[in-house]
Enzyme design. Sequence first.
Site, PDB file in Angstrom:
ATOM      1  N   CYS A  20      -9.279  18.607  23.630  1.00  0.00           N
ATOM      2  CA  CYS A  20      -9.109  17.170  23.438  1.00  0.00           C
ATOM      3  C   CYS A  20      -7.653  16.789  23.710  1.00  0.00           C
ATOM      4  O   CYS A  20      -6.755  17.496  23.249  1.00  0.00           O
ATOM      5  CB  CYS A  20      -9.504  16.828  21.998  1.00  0.00           C
ATOM      6  SG  CYS A  20      -9.444  15.073  21.635  1.00  0.00           S
ATOM      7  N   PRO A  21      -7.394  15.752  24.458  1.00  0.00           N
ATOM      8  CA  PRO A  21      -8.318  14.740  24.981  1.00  0.00           C
ATOM      9  C   PRO A  21      -8.743  14.981  26.429  1.00  0.00           C
ATOM     10  O   PRO A  21      -9.365  14.102  27.018  1.00  0.00           O
ATOM     11  CB  PRO A  21      -7.487  13.461  24.889  1.00  0.00           C
ATOM     12  CG  PRO A  21      -6.097  13.927  25.246  1.00  0.00           C
ATOM     13  CD  PRO A  21      -5.990  15.330  24.634  1.00  0.00           C
TER      14      PRO A  21
END
Length: 84
Positions: A20-21
């Site tokens: 993430c992200p």
Amino acid sequence: MSRTDDLPVDAVLDASGLNCPEPVMMLHNKVRDLAAGGLLKVIATDPSTRRDIPKFCLFLGHELLDQQEEAGTYLYWIRKKIEA
């Protein structure tokens, strides 16, 4: 095996090994290039995608047809929204 495993996909996004992200950023770019109504299969290894990808679809109006988990790999089938 579920019915989505047999669906013909228009594109595959392999975000394996990314955290993430990055998977959602890559998904955003990949969906942009897909034709309306196109089917995208996403392969990811980051557990946070279980939360992030459904939210992404809900927020942008794409249809999450299915999601599966298999030995630490997360699979998603996303139908791009058809513009009104």
